[in-house]
Design a protein around this motif. Structure first.
Motif, PDB file in Angstrom:
ATOM      1  N   GLU A 165       0.821  -1.212   0.000  1.00  0.00           N
ATOM      2  CA  GLU A 165       0.000   0.000   0.000  1.00  0.00           C
ATOM      3  C   GLU A 165       0.853   1.259   0.000  1.00  0.00           C
ATOM      4  O   GLU A 165       0.471   2.261  -0.623  1.00  0.00           O
ATOM      5  N   MET A 166       2.028   1.232   0.648  1.00  0.00           N
ATOM      6  CA  MET A 166       2.874   2.440   0.626  1.00  0.00           C
ATOM      7  C   MET A 166       3.396   2.709  -0.790  1.00  0.00           C
ATOM      8  O   MET A 166       3.531   3.864  -1.195  1.00  0.00           O
ATOM      9  N   LEU A 226       0.503   4.287  -2.666  1.00  0.00           N
ATOM     10  CA  LEU A 226       0.323   5.669  -2.214  1.00  0.00           C
ATOM     11  C   LEU A 226       1.430   6.582  -2.745  1.00  0.00           C
ATOM     12  O   LEU A 226       1.185   7.738  -3.106  1.00  0.00           O
ATOM     13  N   THR A 227       2.657   6.062  -2.789  1.00  0.00           N
ATOM     14  CA  THR A 227       3.774   6.862  -3.287  1.00  0.00           C
ATOM     15  C   THR A 227       3.607   7.128  -4.783  1.00  0.00           C
ATOM     16  O   THR A 227       3.861   8.241  -5.268  1.00  0.00           O
ATOM     17  N   SER A 256       1.026   9.860  -5.089  1.00  0.00           N
ATOM     18  CA  SER A 256       1.544  11.162  -4.636  1.00  0.00           C
ATOM     19  C   SER A 256       2.472  11.780  -5.664  1.00  0.00           C
ATOM     20  O   SER A 256       2.368  12.981  -5.959  1.00  0.00           O
ATOM     21  N   VAL A 257       3.388  10.993  -6.196  1.00  0.00           N
ATOM     22  CA  VAL A 257       4.379  11.557  -7.111  1.00  0.00           C
ATOM     23  C   VAL A 257       3.748  11.835  -8.485  1.00  0.00           C
ATOM     24  O   VAL A 257       4.086  12.819  -9.140  1.00  0.00           O
ATOM     25  N   SER A 293      -4.100  21.641  -5.976  1.00  0.00           N
ATOM     26  CA  SER A 293      -3.713  20.859  -4.796  1.00  0.00           C
ATOM     27  C   SER A 293      -3.835  19.365  -5.088  1.00  0.00           C
ATOM     28  O   SER A 293      -4.585  18.952  -5.965  1.00  0.00           O
ATOM     29  N   VAL A 294      -3.056  18.579  -4.343  1.00  0.00           N
ATOM     30  CA  VAL A 294      -3.135  17.113  -4.425  1.00  0.00           C
ATOM     31  C   VAL A 294      -3.858  16.667  -3.166  1.00  0.00           C
ATOM     32  O   VAL A 294      -3.431  16.998  -2.057  1.00  0.00           O
ATOM     33  N   THR A 295      -4.943  15.935  -3.351  1.00  0.00           N
ATOM     34  CA  THR A 295      -5.786  15.691  -2.186  1.00  0.00           C
ATOM     35  C   THR A 295      -6.358  14.280  -2.178  1.00  0.00           C
ATOM     36  O   THR A 295      -6.314  13.570  -3.184  1.00  0.00           O
ATOM     37  N   ASP A 296      -6.820  13.855  -0.987  1.00  0.00           N
ATOM     38  CA  ASP A 296      -7.461  12.541  -0.834  1.00  0.00           C
ATOM     39  C   ASP A 296      -6.597  11.384  -1.323  1.00  0.00           C
ATOM     40  O   ASP A 296      -7.093  10.474  -2.009  1.00  0.00           O
ATOM     41  N   VAL A 297      -5.329  11.414  -0.958  1.00  0.00           N
ATOM     42  CA  VAL A 297      -4.435  10.308  -1.292  1.00  0.00           C
ATOM     43  C   VAL A 297      -4.661   9.215  -0.252  1.00  0.00           C
ATOM     44  O   VAL A 297      -4.379   9.415   0.933  1.00  0.00           O
ATOM     45  N   ARG A 298      -5.143   8.065  -0.679  1.00  0.00           N
ATOM     46  CA  ARG A 298      -5.569   7.039   0.282  1.00  0.00           C
ATOM     47  C   ARG A 298      -5.644   5.650  -0.346  1.00  0.00           C
ATOM     48  O   ARG A 298      -5.735   5.512  -1.561  1.00  0.00           O
ATOM     49  N   VAL A 299      -5.615   4.646   0.500  1.00  0.00           N
ATOM     50  CA  VAL A 299      -5.711   3.256   0.044  1.00  0.00           C
ATOM     51  C   VAL A 299      -7.174   2.927  -0.194  1.00  0.00           C
ATOM     52  O   VAL A 299      -8.038   3.238   0.631  1.00  0.00           O
TER      53      VAL A 299
END
Lengths: 157, 157, 157, 157, 157, 157
Positions: free
Chosen positions: B111-112, B115-116, B119-120, B137-143
């Motif tokens: 999961e990391m 997520l990475t 994000s990138v 904006s970058v938002t709601d980054v989640r599994v």
């Protein structure tokens, strides 16, 4: 609509734009973001901003180190020297507010570096809390303020 | 409250937890996030998901490459081999929805890594659009979902 | 004298030796080292092992992250997956004792990873204290014990 | 005792200190260290400083490359440009003396870069000799001399 | 024509293909390439394959280290463990022949790792000789042979 | 013959040469190379330079990102800031012509950065096409032109 992305040439191909004509001046950027989690996690992270272990320090360090590697991660960012990086973490009822401040004496702004520091500090917190709160999220990662260079001061409206 | 962070030992010191006793099995994770921007930017990025240039490809590539470097960025993540990484981008009226799917045959979940990647990819889109929309904006980054390993299937509630 | 360096072929050329015939088993290594400094620095770092700030956490994190990058730094080391890494710091009267424990389930031992963790934790402490004690040194970086693989247990004589 | 670590802010949080007010000038640092090993190993490495294979070259290259990556390893070091790096190795009866000289035209000193070059050259030698001497150690890694910048010349007392 | 690139999905988007269904077996690849230069440069590099300094060792080390980083450079390559890497250099009248042999016990072939080792060894030689021969070139970088995995042996026709 | 390699000292040891006495000026380099492949592959890559998917964009991005990492790959290259990087790809009947243009405002030329961009763009194309054409090669990687610094303009004879 005559605006276009500076990172693409006239044929649409990606490129690292030429900054050789820009001046090396002091430039600063501040970005923020939020780890949304649970009150339980905040309790485990600390109380009154007194950390109970290395969790907050780990996220601060990860954010600082990531700021320096922005150009390795974001394909069209310039490799630049950074004069300072600071990452602050503040605990809320069910969230951690992340603030990164980055400064350079170079030819481009450092908002991407500040945003990268916030993102990676957020990912690191996410990694830390995921055994307790797998539903956490990193949100509202955005520039608050940037200063320096030809475009001068920009403050989030 | 007896829960605690597995990344900290009993004295609160950060450590990379021991996974030598876990089995190497197929594990998959899906994460999502959103670049919030303007309709003008979406018009510049493409129409009907037809990209006008390399912008979306650049973000996809950046996300895939970052997934592989998660363990360099997030201090307590294990270095693991990845079996597949895909990053999908879908254009909305004033946002880009980012979805990353990562698979491994290793001893820890991914999961990391997902997520990475999100994000990138989000940071790269941010970098691309910032000359037109500095307030993105970058938002709601989640599994969204993870599967495999001893803990089995987890779907975002 | 018939011994020779396994990292050099018969013509003396450097190579990464073939471990494809070795078994992937659990292997552990412990290395130690010392930052020699002054009592004043130890007072600034903490008291009774209670750190006064992020200095010790920063060194622990740096050591853990460096262990994962050993193969990028030491030219003939194999890129391997690590199952766990821990770095412990103990304050003495005028020194910090650094201990790193690394484990893998792979085809080669991890003493170089443990030594790299100790070295970089030591360098990070050195960086932290250099404004107060520019004459500090990192010393006695060595393997204490390694276990697993065909050669079995080795304990420092 | 009023001294404090410049890498920590008043709350004890780690930060990369602001060097934007410092001048970009020529700065040089020399660091040394020792690989303690056996006469047998020294015999295998060479005679009269004539190397028998790539072992010494590998360590020199590893040290030079590591100097350039100091800021990736030591969390609070600034990413800086380096003007020159040299790593010298001298064979003693049962040890190798490692000397690194680093120069920059930037805003911070380069003692950490010189120390990192020595450490990684030492680790590389350790890796090379470990099949013959598993009890080798890297020791006395320290700054001998630094020059340039506001603080001027410092020579190890 | 029904062939297509496995690295692109049906919409043409880049992805890291799923190898989770492939078996981890021993796989080997050999690649070669040539640095075309002048007889004068060959004279400076050595005679009868006896190097006059660290130039050839530096290129060998650079090639080995680059093989390990292939997945960081080539966006859709999988991060894999390598069991062995060797880089051989042979001096011709006005060229250096570069041969890299790479082996893994993983789920994908290693021809890209062998090609990367050859390319970076070639670039390093180019860097070394450019003060004497700025017109040098790296040429004919190609796979000679690969073995292992479901597709079995492939030898350059 | 009095010429010698500037990267080796008088004893033949590798070193990163001292550029602290050189001026920071605008310097540009152009390098080219060719992926030799088949007409079938060119058909899959595009028609009239209209790409059918992300393949060409992936190679462009890989080349740009690699240029920034030249100093990590080529042991004796200086870490420098780059002002611009562009990678162009042109489809021929059975080949892709790769051109990289790199600019800096620093103390050394950037021909190695341009050559690295070409090489890694070529390797990425190779990776992309290898399922269809395993016999492809990257060839004629060379400097076409460099400008700036004390040595002035050099054009390939």
């Amino acid at each position: 609509m005559t605006k276009q992305f500076t990172h693409l040439d006239s044929s649409g191909a990606a490129r690292m734009v030429d900054v050789s004509g820009k001046e090396a001046t002091t430039r600063t950027a501040v970005a923020t973001g939020v780890l949304r989690t649970t009150a339980e996690v905040i309790g485990l992270l600390g109380a009154d901003d007194l950390p109970k272990g290395d969790a907050l320090a780990t996220a601060r360090i990860a954010g600082i180190m990531a700021a320096k590697r922005t150009w390795e991660l974001v394909p069209l960012c310039h490799p630049i020297s950074l004069s300072s990086v600071a990452v602050e973490l503040a605990l809320g009822p069910a969230e951690v507010l992340i603030t990164a401040t980055v400064r350079t004496n170079d030819r481009t702004g450092v908002e991407m570096e500040a945003l990268t520091a916030v993102s990676v500090a957020g990912l690191t917190l996410h990694d830390m809390v995921k055994s307790v709160d797998p539903a956490a999220s990193v949100t509202d990662v955005r520039v608050e303020r940037k200063e320096g260079g030809k475009s001068g001061l920009w403050v989030r409206p």
